[in-house]
Design an enzyme around this catalytic site. Sequence first.
Site, PDB file in Angstrom:
ATOM      1  N   CYS A 138     -41.250 -16.583   4.448  1.00  0.00           N
ATOM      2  CA  CYS A 138     -39.877 -16.368   4.973  1.00  0.00           C
ATOM      3  C   CYS A 138     -38.794 -16.227   4.362  1.00  0.00           C
ATOM      4  O   CYS A 138     -37.837 -15.690   4.827  1.00  0.00           O
ATOM      5  CB  CYS A 138     -39.835 -17.432   6.281  1.00  0.00           C
ATOM      6  SG  CYS A 138     -41.314 -17.507   7.571  1.00  0.00           S
ATOM      7  N   ALA A 139     -38.727 -16.875   3.115  1.00  0.00           N
ATOM      8  CA  ALA A 139     -37.584 -16.772   2.285  1.00  0.00           C
ATOM      9  C   ALA A 139     -37.502 -15.364   1.681  1.00  0.00           C
ATOM     10  O   ALA A 139     -36.348 -14.916   1.110  1.00  0.00           O
ATOM     11  CB  ALA A 139     -37.708 -17.639   1.151  1.00  0.00           C
TER      12      ALA A 139
END
Length: 358
Positions: A138-139
């Site tokens: 998700c980063a």
Amino acid sequence: MATLCRPAVSVPEYVITMEDTLELARTRHAGHPQLPLALRLIENTGVRTRRLVQPIAETLTHPGFEERNRLYAAEAKARVPMVVRRALEDGELRAADIDMIIYVSCTGFMMPSLTAWLINSMGFRSTTRQLPIAQLGCAAGGAAINRAHDFCTAHPGANALIVACEFCSLCYQPTDVGVGSLLSNGLFGDGVAAAVVRGTGGYGIRLERNGSYLIPETEDWIAYDVRATGFHFLLDKRVPGTMEPLAPALRDLADDHGWDASDLDFYIVHAGGPRILDDLSTFLHVDPEAFRHSRATLSEYGNIASAVVLDALRRLFDEGGAADQARGLLAGFGPGITAEMALGRWSRTSCPAPQETR
């Protein structure tokens, strides 16, 4: 300065509601000793609807990793071009104007990356640089923005294209029945997003500074266990509490830029779950309303991994944007535990081209 233009976002046509999710959990895991806890955690996500690349009946089957990865590649090739074309239009560029493509995804695997297929299929130059990012989860949405910023800073006048393609439903594992897995089954959704970062010109967020921070000794808190059946998602129960150690990193980045992280005009952050946003409000001393765009993405689409930040930003654009020179923060959070952070000002005027050539 590099300018992050309006993102284009697309979600698949198959919808699963919160009520559908809860009923599936009750029927498929009726004898699970921690079912009440799992149901409560799913309800507390605030996710009302999610979108899937397949009908739910097909999503719940597991034809094998090979077939799932084949489907990932086919769906990416079918869905990404439309989003890329819209992002180029919003950035007022042609494919031939792009100098670098950054492709982020953690829900399927291709080699060569989809970047090669895009260059061959959509009119990008053969000299276009490729940067696939597959292991930041998700980063990666924040990382893509930061690497585009770095590239455009190093090459004045150059342009980058960011593409985030996440089909989280293709990672569903019917044999994983831990509470963390059941929660994930009710949290993640599918989506595709793209955005242009222009080295000169363009309207949107003029990027000024970026940074990364990894919380020590948390590398196994969010992870994949890769088996013959594919990617098995591992989620530690301590993950929701990670904003307490990450908030100081956000503050430090702002302090280094002469800004106060508690006193900015807009905030675009990854919405991994409601507690992430609640804790950021608390530890940054920011009104919860500041994260309304991230909450809207979570509510309507679920956690669409690396695409969340781009969708939340798209919502700010659709709202009319911010005042000229308004100051803001963007951040993505993911495995590591890693934060990818950026600061920028809203620009309603096109930046003049530099004197130097590419």
